[in-house]
Design a protein around this motif. Structure first.
Motif, PDB file in Angstrom:
ATOM      1  N   VAL A 127       1.588  -9.494  -4.660  1.00  0.00           N
ATOM      2  CA  VAL A 127       1.865 -10.820  -5.221  1.00  0.00           C
ATOM      3  C   VAL A 127       3.371 -11.085  -5.254  1.00  0.00           C
ATOM      4  O   VAL A 127       3.826 -12.219  -5.057  1.00  0.00           O
ATOM      5  CB  VAL A 127       1.257 -10.949  -6.635  1.00  0.00           C
ATOM      6  CG1 VAL A 127       1.697 -12.256  -7.302  1.00  0.00           C
ATOM      7  CG2 VAL A 127      -0.262 -10.886  -6.569  1.00  0.00           C
ATOM      8  N   ALA A 128       4.161 -10.037  -5.470  1.00  0.00           N
ATOM      9  CA  ALA A 128       5.621 -10.206  -5.495  1.00  0.00           C
ATOM     10  C   ALA A 128       6.193 -10.406  -4.098  1.00  0.00           C
ATOM     11  O   ALA A 128       7.205 -11.102  -3.929  1.00  0.00           O
ATOM     12  CB  ALA A 128       6.267  -8.990  -6.150  1.00  0.00           C
ATOM     13  N   THR A 183      -0.953  -2.004  -5.977  1.00  0.00           N
ATOM     14  CA  THR A 183      -0.996  -2.746  -4.715  1.00  0.00           C
ATOM     15  C   THR A 183      -1.027  -4.253  -4.960  1.00  0.00           C
ATOM     16  O   THR A 183      -0.304  -5.019  -4.307  1.00  0.00           O
ATOM     17  CB  THR A 183      -2.221  -2.331  -3.878  1.00  0.00           C
ATOM     18  OG1 THR A 183      -2.197  -0.915  -3.646  1.00  0.00           O
ATOM     19  CG2 THR A 183      -2.234  -3.055  -2.541  1.00  0.00           C
ATOM     20  N   SER A 184      -1.865  -4.692  -5.899  1.00  0.00           N
ATOM     21  CA  SER A 184      -1.954  -6.122  -6.192  1.00  0.00           C
ATOM     22  C   SER A 184      -0.641  -6.660  -6.749  1.00  0.00           C
ATOM     23  O   SER A 184      -0.199  -7.760  -6.387  1.00  0.00           O
ATOM     24  CB  SER A 184      -3.095  -6.385  -7.177  1.00  0.00           C
ATOM     25  OG  SER A 184      -2.903  -5.661  -8.386  1.00  0.00           O
ATOM     26  N   ILE A 219       0.837  -1.209   0.000  1.00  0.00           N
ATOM     27  CA  ILE A 219       0.000   0.000   0.000  1.00  0.00           C
ATOM     28  C   ILE A 219       0.868   1.253   0.000  1.00  0.00           C
ATOM     29  O   ILE A 219       0.616   2.200  -0.759  1.00  0.00           O
ATOM     30  CB  ILE A 219      -0.947  -0.021   1.216  1.00  0.00           C
ATOM     31  CG1 ILE A 219      -1.983  -1.133   1.063  1.00  0.00           C
ATOM     32  CG2 ILE A 219      -1.634   1.336   1.377  1.00  0.00           C
ATOM     33  CD1 ILE A 219      -2.871  -1.319   2.270  1.00  0.00           C
ATOM     34  N   VAL A 220       1.897   1.250   0.852  1.00  0.00           N
ATOM     35  CA  VAL A 220       2.784   2.413   0.930  1.00  0.00           C
ATOM     36  C   VAL A 220       3.472   2.667  -0.405  1.00  0.00           C
ATOM     37  O   VAL A 220       3.500   3.801  -0.909  1.00  0.00           O
ATOM     38  CB  VAL A 220       3.832   2.220   2.050  1.00  0.00           C
ATOM     39  CG1 VAL A 220       4.900   3.310   1.972  1.00  0.00           C
ATOM     40  CG2 VAL A 220       3.167   2.230   3.417  1.00  0.00           C
ATOM     41  N   SER A 268       3.088 -11.649 -10.726  1.00  0.00           N
ATOM     42  CA  SER A 268       2.922 -10.231 -10.429  1.00  0.00           C
ATOM     43  C   SER A 268       3.180  -9.357 -11.654  1.00  0.00           C
ATOM     44  O   SER A 268       2.725  -8.210 -11.712  1.00  0.00           O
ATOM     45  CB  SER A 268       3.875  -9.817  -9.296  1.00  0.00           C
ATOM     46  OG  SER A 268       5.220 -10.077  -9.648  1.00  0.00           O
ATOM     47  N   VAL A 269       3.890  -9.906 -12.667  1.00  0.00           N
ATOM     48  CA  VAL A 269       4.143  -9.134 -13.892  1.00  0.00           C
ATOM     49  C   VAL A 269       2.859  -8.949 -14.691  1.00  0.00           C
ATOM     50  O   VAL A 269       2.834  -8.169 -15.653  1.00  0.00           O
ATOM     51  CB  VAL A 269       5.212  -9.821 -14.761  1.00  0.00           C
ATOM     52  CG1 VAL A 269       6.526  -9.924 -14.020  1.00  0.00           C
ATOM     53  CG2 VAL A 269       4.745 -11.198 -15.218  1.00  0.00           C
ATOM     54  N   THR A 270       1.789  -9.640 -14.320  1.00  0.00           N
ATOM     55  CA  THR A 270       0.498  -9.447 -14.984  1.00  0.00           C
ATOM     56  C   THR A 270       0.045  -7.998 -14.864  1.00  0.00           C
ATOM     57  O   THR A 270      -0.616  -7.469 -15.773  1.00  0.00           O
ATOM     58  CB  THR A 270      -0.566 -10.376 -14.361  1.00  0.00           C
ATOM     59  OG1 THR A 270      -0.103 -11.725 -14.400  1.00  0.00           O
ATOM     60  CG2 THR A 270      -1.885 -10.270 -15.107  1.00  0.00           C
TER      61      THR A 270
END
Length: 407
Positions: free
Chosen positions: A181-182, A176-177, A66-67, A190-192
């Protein structure tokens, strides 16, 4: 025309760099440099102690995501001026080249802070993941790619004349997502998020081929960013271009009651004006509030009585010192012309105002210090002593300055 666009932007960038170079002499003076060094040392000390006993049961991956998602939303800096909406209209079909340089400038002017956040977070995840860091490489790469892709998408979003808040919500969710994921499952999927950003960018760019340049929006945005910079600089020196604004804060009305007839005279006039201007002003009040909140967070976080005492005293000194610019706004403003009084009355009112501000902040610091270190609570009197000495020094300098002006 690409060369002309590059020359125009380079000229604008040189102008703003020259302005920043001038103001940096006042910002990074001796006092503030010492303040930064002590703050850095205190943070490293506190962070190191905290890493030795990290609290369990907290989702640090989500908090960090989030940060970093918030810090990844870089603002677009176009360096456009108000007159450009008229004089650059014939140049509009070449503004695409201009914006390429603008987006690169927006990216590189903020990427340093992004890298700093990634470096600060690294020890935390290195410790909680049993001293492994392979997954963090992907996280760091995403933190470098997301801001630029976000700028590209944001520009096409603005050009398509969509609401500004919607792009921030969209980017926040995607960033954030991707970060989470990473960090948490540590998956390459997470590269999605990158593919989603690229896809949206290409879709909007195809739709924007016939769209005109959003002059009003981009000029207003640039003016707001520039004004925010002036507000920051105004903490250290006077800024001629700064436009003062007022904010109604009804919860402070009890401190702004109209003085009774015994205090409705020149002896109490400036005390009332300083308090009212501070309570209703948009800039000084917010600046002091942020400094006090940061100080309280550090004091409650650091678990070392001497370091906490130094931090509180330092923030007391810096806070009162920053209010020196507040004096010139009142002493050389409209009221001395409407109701002329001697310099001593103005300075006396300012001293009374600073004493009240110092007592309010000092009480908060004493309470915070007593909560953390009740056995050493008597040391917290140092906050008031530092405040009193700071005010004494500020008032002494003001009286000397006024003497020079009279001569």
């Amino acid at each position: 025309m690409n060369e002309n666009a590059k020359q125009l932007f380079s000229k604008r960038k040189q102008e703003i760099n020259k302005e920043k170079s001038y103001y940096n002499k006042f910002i990074f003076n001796g006092h503030f440099s010492v303040f930064l060094v002590i703050m850095l040392g205190a943070f490293i000390l506190g962070y190191g102690d905290w890493l030795k006993a990290i609290p369990k049961g907290i989702n640090y991956s989500l908090i960090a995501s989030i940060v970093l998602a918030i810090t990844s939303m870089f603002p677009i800096r176009t360096l456009l001026k108000d007159a450009d909406r008229l004089f650059l209209l014939p140049f509009e079909k070449h503004m695409t080249d201009y914006m390429k340089h603008s987006l690169l400038y927006s990216y590189f002017s903020r990427i340093g802070f992004q890298i700093l956040v990634v470096i600060v977070l690294f020890p935390l995840f290195y410790v909680i993941n049993n001293k492994t860091y392979d997954f963090y490489i992907l996280f760091a790469i995403l933190s470098l790619l997301f801001p630029y892709l976000g700028l590209l998408l944001k520009w096409q979003w603005y050009k398509y004349q969509l609401e500004g808040w919607s792009i921030y919500v969209l980017l926040f969710i995607i960033f954030t997502s991707g970060y989470y994921v990473a960090l948490a499952p540590k998956q390459i999927s997470s590269v999605t998020s990158i593919l989603i950003l690229v896809g949206l960018f290409l879709l909007l760019r195809n739709q924007n081929k016939a769209q005109l340049f959003p002059w009003e929006r981009m000029i207003k945005s640039e003016q707001q960013h520039h004004m925010n910079y002036y507000k920051f600089v105004n903490m250290f020196t006077d800024v001629k271009h700064l436009k003062e604004t007022a904010v109604r804060r009804s919860y402070l009305d009890s401190f702004l009651a109209t003085p009774k007839h015994k205090r409705f005279n020149k002896d109490y006039m400036y005390l009332y004006l300083f308090i009212r201007s501070f309570a209703r002003g948009k800039d000084a009040f917010n600046i002091i509030l942020r400094l006090v909140i940061i100080a309280l967070v550090l004091m409650l976080w650091l678990q070392h009585p001497i370091i906490t005492l130094i931090i509180g005293s330092l923030f007391m000194y810096i806070t009162l010192l920053q209010m020196a610019q507040f004096y010139t706004q009142q002493a050389y403003g409209l009221w001395p012309q409407v109701w002329p009084v001697t310099d001593s009355k103005v300075i006396k009112g300012y001293e009374q105002f600073l004493n009240r501000l110092m007592l309010s902040i000092g009480i908060l610091f004493i309470i915070a210090y007593t909560i953390v270190f009740p056995q050493y609570c008597y040391f917290s009197v140092l906050f008031l002593l530092v405040g009193w000495l700071t005010i004494r020094n500020v008032i002494k300098k003001l009286k000397y300055q006024e003497t020079l002006l009279r001569d």
